[in-house]
Write an enzyme that holds these catalytic residues in place. Structure first.
Site, PDB file in Angstrom:
ATOM      1  N   SER A  34      31.082  60.795  71.700  1.00 33.97           N
ATOM      2  CA  SER A  34      30.380  59.625  71.155  1.00 33.97           C
ATOM      3  C   SER A  34      30.600  58.491  72.150  1.00 33.97           C
ATOM      4  CB  SER A  34      31.004  59.266  69.804  1.00 33.97           C
ATOM      5  OG  SER A  34      30.646  57.960  69.396  1.00 33.97           O
TER       6      SER A  34
ATOM      7  N   TYR B 254      38.475  57.393  64.539  1.00 32.28           N
ATOM      8  CA  TYR B 254      37.300  58.043  65.147  1.00 32.28           C
ATOM      9  C   TYR B 254      37.350  57.913  66.673  1.00 32.28           C
ATOM     10  CZ  TYR B 254      32.356  59.381  65.615  1.00 32.28           C
ATOM     11  OH  TYR B 254      31.175  60.021  65.942  1.00 32.28           O
TER      12      TYR B 254
HETATM   13  N1  LIG Z   1      25.042  60.155  64.166  1.00 32.04           N
HETATM   14  C1  LIG Z   1      25.676  59.337  65.005  1.00 32.04           C
HETATM   15  O1  LIG Z   1      25.444  58.109  65.011  1.00 32.04           O
HETATM   16  C2  LIG Z   1      26.662  59.911  65.986  1.00 32.04           C
HETATM   17  C3  LIG Z   1      26.975  59.152  67.121  1.00 32.04           C
HETATM   18  C4  LIG Z   1      27.879  59.674  68.043  1.00 32.04           C
HETATM   19  C5  LIG Z   1      28.449  60.914  67.845  1.00 32.04           C
HETATM   20  N2  LIG Z   1      28.150  61.629  66.719  1.00 32.04           N
HETATM   21  C6  LIG Z   1      28.778  62.948  66.560  1.00 32.04           C
HETATM   22  O2  LIG Z   1      27.765  63.927  66.474  1.00 32.04           O
HETATM   23  C7  LIG Z   1      28.281  65.093  65.822  1.00 32.04           C
HETATM   24  C8  LIG Z   1      27.291  65.568  64.781  1.00 32.04           C
HETATM   25  O3  LIG Z   1      27.220  64.600  63.763  1.00 32.04           O
HETATM   26  P1  LIG Z   1      25.853  64.180  63.061  1.00 32.04           P
HETATM   27  O4  LIG Z   1      25.605  62.773  63.422  1.00 32.04           O
HETATM   28  O5  LIG Z   1      24.823  65.200  63.294  1.00 32.04           O
HETATM   29  O6  LIG Z   1      26.362  64.147  61.527  1.00 32.04           O
HETATM   30  P2  LIG Z   1      26.004  65.096  60.284  1.00 32.04           P
HETATM   31  O7  LIG Z   1      26.932  64.686  59.193  1.00 32.04           O
HETATM   32  O8  LIG Z   1      24.549  65.030  60.032  1.00 32.04           O
HETATM   33  O9  LIG Z   1      26.390  66.548  60.799  1.00 32.04           O
HETATM   34  C9  LIG Z   1      27.738  66.960  60.954  1.00 32.04           C
HETATM   35  C10 LIG Z   1      27.871  68.403  60.474  1.00 32.04           C
HETATM   36  O10 LIG Z   1      29.236  68.799  60.661  1.00 32.04           O
HETATM   37  C11 LIG Z   1      29.616  69.571  59.529  1.00 32.04           C
HETATM   38  N3  LIG Z   1      31.067  69.599  59.355  1.00 32.04           N
HETATM   39  C12 LIG Z   1      31.882  68.618  58.858  1.00 32.04           C
HETATM   40  N4  LIG Z   1      33.151  69.051  58.812  1.00 32.04           N
HETATM   41  C13 LIG Z   1      33.158  70.319  59.313  1.00 32.04           C
HETATM   42  C14 LIG Z   1      34.169  71.278  59.529  1.00 32.04           C
HETATM   43  N5  LIG Z   1      35.462  71.034  59.208  1.00 32.04           N
HETATM   44  N6  LIG Z   1      33.825  72.473  60.065  1.00 32.04           N
HETATM   45  C15 LIG Z   1      32.537  72.739  60.367  1.00 32.04           C
HETATM   46  N7  LIG Z   1      31.529  71.872  60.168  1.00 32.04           N
HETATM   47  C16 LIG Z   1      31.839  70.672  59.653  1.00 32.04           C
HETATM   48  C17 LIG Z   1      28.922  68.880  58.357  1.00 32.04           C
HETATM   49  O11 LIG Z   1      28.845  69.725  57.219  1.00 32.04           O
HETATM   50  C18 LIG Z   1      27.566  68.556  58.973  1.00 32.04           C
HETATM   51  O12 LIG Z   1      26.645  69.609  58.759  1.00 32.04           O
HETATM   52  C19 LIG Z   1      29.641  64.676  65.273  1.00 32.04           C
HETATM   53  O13 LIG Z   1      30.656  65.166  66.134  1.00 32.04           O
HETATM   54  C20 LIG Z   1      29.591  63.159  65.310  1.00 32.04           C
HETATM   55  O14 LIG Z   1      30.880  62.589  65.407  1.00 32.04           O
HETATM   56  C21 LIG Z   1      27.262  61.153  65.800  1.00 32.04           C
END
Ligand SMILES: NC(=O)c1ccc[n+]([C@@H]2O[C@H](COP(=O)([O-])OP(=O)(O)OC[C@H]3O[C@@H](n4cnc5c(N)ncnc54)[C@H](O)[C@@H]3O)[C@@H](O)[C@H]2O)c1
Length: 276
Positions: free
Chosen positions: A142, A155
């Protein structure tokens, strides 16, 4: 890694957000898929969006558990005999002042975001090395892995860990002349399920920061107002895989904050607040 057709992609957190869009792009490339998540309904919904005929294995996998990720690797090789593209993508988030963070906050977020990536590397990279074919590992960090955002220390620590782990892995694989590329994905706010990450928080780690609420509301608003979509992030990620590009910075408006941090460090100044 340009030749993706018929290759095998493994995606954690494939039941929502970036993971789901990566699954759809990989399927569009004609890849075979291993989709993992703790949310089976989410995985079913992703699977329902795949083009007919896509070969896919869906598996419940908790990335914070080394046994669960090792089983994912075992099942991947049992079903497809290989893995070429690994997305260590599953992640969760908490917010709140550092001095009121709970042990459960740290255990949950570091367990999923950082140890989840460690487990993915430990279970898949040795098998990929043995396989001796072009492979690529994408770790989702991120911009929080490049900046220090107030009320986000848990985080940020997890994501800074993912960035440095990825850099170390890249150097090690280059030194070993391995055919495995590495990228680290560093997006800013994108509207996905991340603001509702607590939906999957384990009951035994439920003890959350008592001062989280106003900061979580701020994160939710920022996430919801993100200009880029999860599709944009998935497209940028696949382009980086094909070009073997390590850093994937999807949000150009964040660059000045990263530069300011580096300048502060080198010039010995007090840190600039990236989100005043
Ligand atoms: N959306 C944002 O603004 C953003 C920005 C930077 C980084 N990220 C990162 O992107 C990645 C994906 O997140 P997203 O934004 O798609 O969110 P999201 O919540 O839509 O998807 C995350 C997925 O991870 C799964 N998950 C949670 N805990 C888990 C576990 N213990 N084992 C397996 N799966 C698990 C959830 O069920 C979900 O399906 C994450 O690592 C998040 O930190 C997101």
């Amino acid at each position: 890694m340009n030749e993706l057709h018929d290759k095998v992609a493994v995606i954690t957190g494939a039941g929502s957000g970036f993971g789901r869009e990566l699954a759809l792009l990989c399927a569009a490339e004609g890849m075979r898929l291993v989709l993992a998540d703790i949310d089976m309904a989410g995985l079913d919904a992703t699977q329902a969006l795949l083009p007919a005929g896509t070969q896919v294995l869906t598996q419940r996998c908790d990335v914070s558990s080394p046994e669960s990720v090792e089983d994912l690797a075992t099942q991947t090789w049992a079903r497809f005999g290989a893995a070429h593209l690994l997305f260590n993508n599953a992640g969760v988030a908490v917010a709140g002042p550092t001095w009121t963070t709970t042990r459960a906050d740290w255990q949950w977020v570091l367990g999923v975001n950082l140890m989840g990536v460690v487990h993915g590397v430990q279970s898949f990279v040795p098998r990929m090395l043995e396989q001796d074919e072009p492979c690529h590992v994408v770790n989702t960090a991120s911009v929080a892995g490049l900046l220090s955002v107030p009320a986000s220390s848990v985080y940020c620590v997890s994501k800074h860990g993912v960035v440095t782990l990825s850099e170390c892995l890249h150097h090690e694989l280059r030194t070993a002349n391995a055919k495995i590329g590495v990228s680290v994905l560093c997006p800013a706010f994108v509207s996905t399920g991340i603001a509702d990450a607590a939906r999957h928080r384990p009951a035994e780690l439920a003890d959350a920061n008592p001062l989280a609420a106003p900061f979580e509301a701020r994160v939710r608003k920022a996430v919801q107002s993100g200009k880029l979509t999860a599709v944009d992030i998935a497209r940028a990620t696949m382009a980086a895989v094909k070009a073997d590009r390590f850093y994937i910075l999807t949000h150009s408006n964040i660059r000045p904050a990263i530069e300011a941090r580096m300048r502060d460090i080198l010039d010995g100044r007090q840190p600039t607040n990236p989100m005043p």
